[in-house]
Design an enzyme around this catalytic site. Sequence first.
Site, PDB file in Angstrom:
ATOM      1  N   ASP A  79      96.605  64.813   8.014  1.00 31.61           N
ATOM      2  CA  ASP A  79      96.867  64.511   6.547  1.00 31.61           C
ATOM      3  C   ASP A  79      98.526  64.827   6.607  1.00 31.61           C
ATOM      4  O   ASP A  79      99.295  63.745   6.955  1.00 31.61           O
ATOM      5  CB  ASP A  79      96.352  65.439   5.792  1.00 31.61           C
ATOM      6  CG  ASP A  79      96.433  65.493   4.052  1.00 31.61           C
ATOM      7  OD1 ASP A  79      96.617  64.280   3.786  1.00 31.61           O
ATOM      8  OD2 ASP A  79      96.722  66.501   3.568  1.00 31.61           O
TER       9      ASP A  79
ATOM     10  N   LYS B 201      95.366  59.856   7.592  1.00 30.71           N
ATOM     11  CA  LYS B 201      96.040  59.570   6.214  1.00 30.71           C
ATOM     12  C   LYS B 201      97.469  59.142   6.275  1.00 30.71           C
ATOM     13  O   LYS B 201      98.312  60.345   6.051  1.00 30.71           O
ATOM     14  CB  LYS B 201      95.543  60.611   5.289  1.00 30.71           C
ATOM     15  CG  LYS B 201      94.127  60.330   4.830  1.00 30.71           C
ATOM     16  CD  LYS B 201      93.943  61.278   3.485  1.00 30.71           C
ATOM     17  CE  LYS B 201      93.935  62.596   3.460  1.00 30.71           C
ATOM     18  NZ  LYS B 201      93.272  63.252   2.235  1.00 30.71           N
TER      19      LYS B 201
ATOM     20  N   ASP C 116      85.117  69.007   4.537  1.00 30.00           N
ATOM     21  CA  ASP C 116      84.689  69.933   3.499  1.00 30.00           C
ATOM     22  C   ASP C 116      85.585  69.780   2.242  1.00 30.00           C
ATOM     23  O   ASP C 116      86.582  69.405   2.416  1.00 30.00           O
ATOM     24  CB  ASP C 116      84.596  71.320   4.020  1.00 30.00           C
ATOM     25  CG  ASP C 116      85.921  71.772   4.098  1.00 30.00           C
ATOM     26  OD1 ASP C 116      86.996  71.620   4.576  1.00 30.00           O
ATOM     27  OD2 ASP C 116      86.179  73.114   3.412  1.00 30.00           O
TER      28      ASP C 116
HETATM   29  P1  IMP Z   1      97.419  68.540   7.637  1.00 26.31           P
HETATM   30  O1  IMP Z   1      97.881  69.803   8.447  1.00 26.31           O
HETATM   31  O2  IMP Z   1      97.823  68.581   6.386  1.00 26.31           O
HETATM   32  O3  IMP Z   1      97.407  67.613   8.559  1.00 26.31           O
HETATM   33  O4  IMP Z   1      96.005  68.776   7.443  1.00 26.31           O
HETATM   34  C1  IMP Z   1      94.916  68.907   8.275  1.00 26.31           C
HETATM   35  C2  IMP Z   1      93.632  69.614   7.903  1.00 26.31           C
HETATM   36  O5  IMP Z   1      93.410  69.329   6.351  1.00 26.31           O
HETATM   37  C3  IMP Z   1      92.364  68.756   8.304  1.00 26.31           C
HETATM   38  O6  IMP Z   1      92.041  69.529   9.704  1.00 26.31           O
HETATM   39  C4  IMP Z   1      91.476  68.977   7.219  1.00 26.31           C
HETATM   40  O7  IMP Z   1      90.662  70.267   7.526  1.00 26.31           O
HETATM   41  C5  IMP Z   1      92.114  69.097   6.238  1.00 26.31           C
HETATM   42  N1  IMP Z   1      92.119  67.993   5.262  1.00 26.31           N
HETATM   43  C6  IMP Z   1      93.266  67.054   4.991  1.00 26.31           C
HETATM   44  N2  IMP Z   1      92.732  65.889   4.118  1.00 26.31           N
HETATM   45  C7  IMP Z   1      91.387  66.504   3.988  1.00 26.31           C
HETATM   46  C8  IMP Z   1      90.582  65.456   3.510  1.00 26.31           C
HETATM   47  O8  IMP Z   1      90.889  64.461   2.548  1.00 26.31           O
HETATM   48  N3  IMP Z   1      89.208  66.192   3.198  1.00 26.31           N
HETATM   49  C9  IMP Z   1      88.973  67.359   3.720  1.00 26.31           C
HETATM   50  N4  IMP Z   1      89.870  67.914   4.437  1.00 26.31           N
HETATM   51  C10 IMP Z   1      91.210  67.540   4.548  1.00 26.31           C
HETATM   52 MG    MG Z   2      89.264  71.654   6.532  1.00 29.49          MG
END
Ligand code: IMP
Ligand code: MG
Length: 177
Positions: free
Chosen positions: A106, A134, A162
């Site tokens: 994300d 994403k 989740d």
């Molecule tokens: P990042 O550090 O922002 O890249 O986030 C990664 C983590 O955020 C993932 O491993 C997920 O646990 C959570 N996450 C990000 N987007 C979503 C989503 O659309 N649905 C559920 N969990 C998400």
């Molecule tokens: Mg999560």
Amino acid sequence: MDREKYINSIKSVILTPEQIQEKVKEAGAYIDSLYDGKPILLVSILNGSFVFTADLARAVSVPCEVAFMAARSYKGTESTGNVEIILDIEKDLSQYNVIIAEDIIDTGRTLKKITEILKSRNPHTFRVLTLLDKPDRRVVDFKADYVLFTIPDIFVIGYGLDCDGYYRNLPYVGELG
Ligand code: IMP
Ligand code: MG
């Protein structure tokens, strides 16, 4: 907790179990072709990746060990911007072909941090596979080596993902309404 509220808030199915399994099979073949019989260490990033990792591990033919790491960066649907490692691997990674299995990238913060930590331990080789990406949401520069599905900026649940701990057991990936 209001179970009905959670059931009724699934807006649509984004990826069916069949679509997911087809891509997981391709990802397994990609790993097999890359490592050509050499053993790998599949590192599952808990909690979100437990379903993906279980399927991916069964889709590879190379000798495969599985290890788990856990990071926390989310509360509900909002990123805190803070990545905390709450479970770490204790193996000497210099002996391993490490492959991260992540559920979703994300902002990129979680994998950027995990990648920094694991690369500093000098793994024999290192790659990142993610079920979902994403790219529109990125706040730090991060690219996986292999992405099964690129999705728009929507909050998704199911197949391990989740919202407040729920929906991980759904066999499909859906959008929360
Ligand atoms: P990042 O550090 O922002 O890249 O986030 C990664 C983590 O955020 C993932 O491993 C997920 O646990 C959570 N996450 C990000 N987007 C979503 C989503 O659309 N649905 C559920 N969990 C998400
Ligand atoms: Mg999560």
